[in-house]
Write a protein that holds these residues in place. Sequence first.
Motif, short mmCIF file in Angstrom:
data_model
loop_
_atom_site.label_atom_id
_atom_site.label_comp_id
_atom_site.label_asym_id
_atom_site.label_seq_id
_atom_site.Cartn_x
_atom_site.Cartn_y
_atom_site.Cartn_z
N ILE A 252 0.82 -1.21 0.00
CA ILE A 252 0.00 0.00 0.00
C ILE A 252 0.85 1.26 0.00
O ILE A 252 0.52 2.24 -0.68
CB ILE A 252 -0.98 0.00 1.20
N VAL A 253 1.97 1.26 0.71
CA VAL A 253 2.81 2.46 0.74
C VAL A 253 3.49 2.71 -0.61
O VAL A 253 3.83 3.84 -0.95
CB VAL A 253 3.85 2.38 1.88
N ARG A 254 3.62 1.68 -1.43
CA ARG A 254 4.19 1.80 -2.77
C ARG A 254 3.13 2.07 -3.83
O ARG A 254 3.46 2.36 -4.98
CB ARG A 254 4.95 0.51 -3.14
N PHE A 255 1.87 1.96 -3.46
CA PHE A 255 0.82 1.93 -4.46
C PHE A 255 0.73 3.23 -5.26
O PHE A 255 0.87 3.22 -6.49
CB PHE A 255 -0.53 1.61 -3.81
N ASP A 256 0.50 4.34 -4.59
CA ASP A 256 0.37 5.61 -5.32
C ASP A 256 1.69 6.05 -5.96
O ASP A 256 1.69 6.49 -7.12
CB ASP A 256 -0.16 6.70 -4.38
N PRO A 257 2.83 5.97 -5.24
CA PRO A 257 4.09 6.43 -5.84
C PRO A 257 4.59 5.60 -7.01
O PRO A 257 5.32 6.10 -7.87
CB PRO A 257 5.09 6.37 -4.67
N VAL A 258 4.23 4.30 -7.07
CA VAL A 258 4.80 3.42 -8.10
C VAL A 258 3.75 2.65 -8.88
O VAL A 258 3.68 2.72 -10.10
CB VAL A 258 5.81 2.43 -7.49
N TYR A 259 2.93 1.87 -8.19
CA TYR A 259 2.11 0.88 -8.88
C TYR A 259 1.02 1.50 -9.76
O TYR A 259 0.67 0.91 -10.79
CB TYR A 259 1.49 -0.09 -7.87
N ILE A 270 -4.96 5.24 -3.68
CA ILE A 270 -5.27 5.08 -2.26
C ILE A 270 -5.69 6.41 -1.66
O ILE A 270 -6.69 6.50 -0.93
CB ILE A 270 -4.05 4.52 -1.50
N ARG A 271 -4.97 7.48 -1.97
CA ARG A 271 -5.21 8.79 -1.34
C ARG A 271 -6.54 9.42 -1.76
O ARG A 271 -7.07 10.27 -1.04
CB ARG A 271 -4.07 9.74 -1.65
N HIS A 272 -7.06 9.04 -2.90
CA HIS A 272 -8.28 9.68 -3.40
C HIS A 272 -9.52 8.78 -3.33
O HIS A 272 -10.64 9.29 -3.21
CB HIS A 272 -8.09 10.12 -4.85
N ASP A 273 -9.32 7.48 -3.42
CA ASP A 273 -10.46 6.58 -3.63
C ASP A 273 -10.70 5.56 -2.52
O ASP A 273 -11.70 4.85 -2.56
CB ASP A 273 -10.26 5.82 -4.96
N PHE A 274 -9.78 5.49 -1.54
CA PHE A 274 -9.92 4.51 -0.47
C PHE A 274 -9.65 5.19 0.88
O PHE A 274 -8.58 5.04 1.46
CB PHE A 274 -8.95 3.34 -0.69
N PRO A 275 -10.60 5.96 1.38
CA PRO A 275 -10.35 6.78 2.57
C PRO A 275 -9.96 6.00 3.81
O PRO A 275 -9.15 6.47 4.62
CB PRO A 275 -11.67 7.53 2.78
N HIS A 278 -6.45 4.72 3.34
CA HIS A 278 -5.58 5.89 3.43
C HIS A 278 -5.34 6.28 4.89
O HIS A 278 -4.20 6.57 5.29
CB HIS A 278 -6.21 7.04 2.66
N LYS A 279 -6.38 6.26 5.70
CA LYS A 279 -6.24 6.57 7.13
C LYS A 279 -5.37 5.52 7.82
O LYS A 279 -4.50 5.86 8.63
CB LYS A 279 -7.62 6.61 7.78
N TRP A 280 -5.58 4.25 7.51
CA TRP A 280 -4.79 3.14 8.07
C TRP A 280 -3.31 3.29 7.70
O TRP A 280 -2.43 3.15 8.55
CB TRP A 280 -5.37 1.83 7.53
N LEU A 281 -3.06 3.61 6.43
CA LEU A 281 -1.68 3.77 5.95
C LEU A 281 -0.97 4.89 6.70
O LEU A 281 0.16 4.74 7.16
CB LEU A 281 -1.70 4.06 4.45
N ARG A 282 -1.63 6.03 6.80
CA ARG A 282 -0.99 7.18 7.45
C ARG A 282 -0.80 6.95 8.94
O ARG A 282 0.18 7.42 9.52
CB ARG A 282 -1.81 8.45 7.18
N HIS A 283 -1.69 6.24 9.58
CA HIS A 283 -1.49 5.89 10.99
C HIS A 283 -0.21 5.07 11.17
O HIS A 283 0.62 5.38 12.04
CB HIS A 283 -2.70 5.11 11.52
N LEU A 284 -0.05 4.04 10.35
CA LEU A 284 1.15 3.21 10.47
C LEU A 284 2.40 4.03 10.19
O LEU A 284 3.39 3.97 10.95
CB LEU A 284 1.06 2.02 9.51
N TYR A 285 2.38 4.81 9.12
CA TYR A 285 3.57 5.55 8.70
C TYR A 285 3.95 6.64 9.70
O TYR A 285 5.13 6.77 10.07
CB TYR A 285 3.32 6.17 7.33
#
Length: 330
Positions: A252-259, A270-275, A278-285
């Motif tokens: 997921i952390v590679r999804f928007d920048p690469v995949y 992820i940042r626009h279509d899966f809120p 996106h919240k889960w990702l930013r919490h972990l990061y």
Amino acid sequence: MSNLANPTSTEAPKKPVFMDFAAKDGEYKRKASSFRDQISRKAGAKFAPEKGRYHLYVSFACPWAHRTLITRKLKGLEDIIYVSVVDWFFDNNGWRFDPEGKIPGSTKDDLYNVKYLGDLYRKAEPGYEGRFTVPVLWDKKTETIVNNESSEIIRMLFTEFDDIIDEKYRGINYYPENLRSQIDEINGWIYDDINNGVYKTGFATKQEVYEDHVTILFKSLDRIETILKNSDGPYLLGKEFTEADLRLYPTIVRFDPVYVQHFKCNIGMIRHDFPHIHKWLRHLYWDIPAFKDTTNFEHIKNHYSKTHVKYNPFGITPLGPVPHIYPKEK
């Protein structure tokens, strides 16, 4: 464009790199790992847990190796198992080291000063002809590879060093017995549809194969979105962080920048279509240092864009998306 990351000055490889990732039917089929021994706390074990005995070889670019780096930090193993990091560039000879320190974050081979990871595989098994993959868990005592399967390495790290790590990390097991059936179930389809699904999508060589896999990928992302929306905590299985979260994060952390761009996984971001994802990702990061501290976007983006010459022949690394990951309040 004030948030724009500094563009890399690294040039694209001058020597063409040819890699056939897909079979004749257009399908990408990942091969099994070759070394499958275990570190064990049991008496008389061939590979017993000892401080300084084992060495981990990783790439910051590789999502499978990323799992092991996260686990090593989560379990307080940084002074128990040391790490060497290969260059982000993968050529016809495989992963290479960076003895001259030209690539920030990469290292030389700290044990034998070899140039390529493949040299270690051949040291462990003369005449070895398989893939030279990361991660590699190396035993300095017997001078061989213990294991190169990330899913098995992280489970060793969960439990087998508990007798010698700091007390505050002991007993923390991200694969607890009471949740194992749920973790195994979710791991199964996340691996097939998402972790490996981005590769099956990106390396497809026939239109219908690509369409099949990208559709499955986004259906499974929708499934994750629903799970997190209905969760009674911030994680996939509720209030308790588990191996399922750990194994999903590197993709997921590679999804928007690469995949999205490189692997044509562009039905959504992820940042626009899966809120909820996106919240889960930013919490972990942002909230758990083991995630942010092991995520190197420069290595990630350069590896995919400059190594897969067959798919990106000019080796141009996109500057976006900007930023690589949003702050928590976004």
